[in-house]
Structure formats: C-alpha cells, structure tokens
Design an enzyme around this catalytic site. Structure first.
Site, mmCIF file in Angstrom:
data_model
loop_
_atom_site.group_PDB
_atom_site.id
_atom_site.type_symbol
_atom_site.label_atom_id
_atom_site.label_comp_id
_atom_site.label_asym_id
_atom_site.label_seq_id
_atom_site.Cartn_x
_atom_site.Cartn_y
_atom_site.Cartn_z
ATOM 1 N N HIS A 93 0.858 -1.201 0.000
ATOM 2 C CA HIS A 93 0.000 0.000 0.000
ATOM 3 C C HIS A 93 0.889 1.244 0.000
ATOM 4 C CE1 HIS A 93 -2.793 3.081 1.324
ATOM 5 N NE2 HIS A 93 -3.769 2.281 0.960
ATOM 6 N N GLU A 142 -4.041 2.367 -6.937
ATOM 7 C CA GLU A 142 -4.439 3.466 -6.059
ATOM 8 C C GLU A 142 -3.554 4.687 -6.309
ATOM 9 O OE1 GLU A 142 -6.744 2.159 -2.316
ATOM 10 O OE2 GLU A 142 -4.611 2.110 -1.899
HETATM 11 P P1 PGA Z 1 -9.636 6.232 0.795
HETATM 12 O O1 PGA Z 1 -8.410 5.194 0.996
HETATM 13 O O2 PGA Z 1 -10.821 5.421 0.389
HETATM 14 O O3 PGA Z 1 -9.796 6.889 2.109
HETATM 15 O O4 PGA Z 1 -9.208 7.173 -0.293
HETATM 16 C C1 PGA Z 1 -8.207 4.152 0.092
HETATM 17 C C2 PGA Z 1 -6.968 3.379 0.458
HETATM 18 O O5 PGA Z 1 -5.926 3.990 0.731
HETATM 19 O O6 PGA Z 1 -6.978 2.128 0.475
#
Ligand code: PGA
Length: 216
Positions: A93, A142
């Site tokens: 992540h 992401e």
């Molecule tokens: P968020 O986070 O939905 O608060 O943007 C997503 C993540 O980092 O997995």
C-alpha cells in the site's frame, strides 16, 4: 465475482470493531457475485475472524505482513502467524511504501511469503512504475492523489492505467482512492474493473454496505 475491500488503516479499538461487525451483519445481504474483504489492523484480525466465522461469503485480510518468515524480528507479524485467520493481504500500500520506506525488494518478499503460506496477496500499486509480480492474482491501482482526498480518479483514467499496465489475463484489477457510495457504481459495474479498495468510507458499516449494494 466482484471484490470490495474495507481497509480500516490504523483505526478502531476492539469495542469499535465489535460495534462495526454487529451493525454490518444486521444490514449485509450476501450476493452470489460479491466477496467483501475486511482488512482490519493486526490487533483486530482474530476478533474479526471470530465475528465472521459463520459468514462464509465475507473474507478477512490483513493490511500488511512481515517480509521475514519467522524468528527474532521484534514487532513483526508474519504470514505464517496470520495464515490461520486471513485469506487475503494488502501488500505494498502506498502508505506502507511512504511511511514504512518499503522498497520493491521488500514488497516482492512479502508477496512471496504470502503465497507460501496460502494467503492471496493484493498488490497495491501507485502507477505503472511500481512492479507487478506475476505470482499475485490481484492488483489494486491506487493513485496517491486520490487516496483520502475526495478526488477519486475518473473511470476513464483508471481504465487507461489498466491498459498501460498490460496485466496478465488472470489478474483481477481493483481501483482504490476516495471511493464512496456516490461514485462506486460506475467503477464496480464496469466489466474491466473487478473490485474496489475502500478506506475512509469503510469505517462506517452502513456506508460500506451501501457500496456493496451498488453492484447491479
Ligand atoms: P480512501 O483510501 O478510500 O480513504 O481514499 C483508500 C486506500 O488507501 O486504500
């Protein structure tokens, strides 16, 4: 199958997690084409596992795991120790890469230890420059600018990134970044998007349930 992942990050006490689970379970409607995956912080993994033991459609994941197999590594939580409770693990992540200074080498070790202990790694990448490991069957795209900012990336831009990544055919493609019940439908109902990774909006069980319900 569509996968909707709750990433609680460093939130919730034991009591808050219990409250979340009770509320979630009184609202949740299982669907044949949906696997919700709950990823609590380490201290809650066993409790969540127990709360959902009899709910076969809901899977449990961790937010990370150690790059060490086992032994004298104070503070580490290993794939081996987690494997009794979890089916999935988020790996790489962007918050781990940034705050944990995680290198590609570390990410690669984590992916292979997850696999070794029967855990499905969900490899999180920020863009096309992060490595994609062919032994991972799930990739979560992401974009950093979309995480926790309310600025979700458009479906078209997400699909353009998917194309750029040139993924192996079996790989499931997941989007994450400011997903809410207001925008989830356009991603999750697209045939090329297999799932969503939800941070902030997963902290409220009713909001998370309404994201699950946006699948047609
Ligand atoms: P968020 O986070 O939905 O608060 O943007 C997503 C993540 O980092 O997995």
């Amino acid at each position: 199958m569509k996968y909707i992942i709750a990433n609680w990050k460093a939130n919730k006490t034991v009591e808050e997690a219990k409250e979340w689970s009770d509320k979630f379970l009184s609202n949740y409607q299982p669907r044949a084409n949906l696997t919700p995956i709950i990823c609590p912080p380490f201290h809650l993994v066993q409790g969540i596992y127990e709360s959902f033991r009899t709910v076969s459609s809901v899977a449990i994941g961790s937010q990370d795991l150690s790059s060490f197999e086992d032994g004298a590594y104070t503070g580490e939580v290993t794939a081996k120790s987690l494997s009794s409770f979890i089916t999935y693990a988020l790996i790489g992540h962007s918050e781990r890469r940034t705050y944990g200074n995680e290198s590609e080498n570390t990410v690669a070790k984590k992916v292979s230890l997850a696999k070794k202990y029967g855990i499905e790694p969900i490899l999180c990448v920020r863009n096309e420059n992060d490595n994609i490991y062919s032994d991972s069957d799930f990739i979560a795209y992401e974009p950093v600018a979309a995480i926790g900012t309310g600025k979700n990336e458009s479906v078209d831009t997400v699909l353009a990134m998917r194309e750029k990544m040139d993924l192996p055919a079996q790989m499931k493609f997941i989007y994450g970044g400011s997903v809410t019940s207001e925008n989830s439908s356009s991603y999750i109902n697209h045939e090329l998007i297999d799932g969503l990774l939800v941070g902030t909006a997963s902290l409220d069980p009713l909001h998370f349930c309404s994201i699950l319900e946006s699948i047609r």
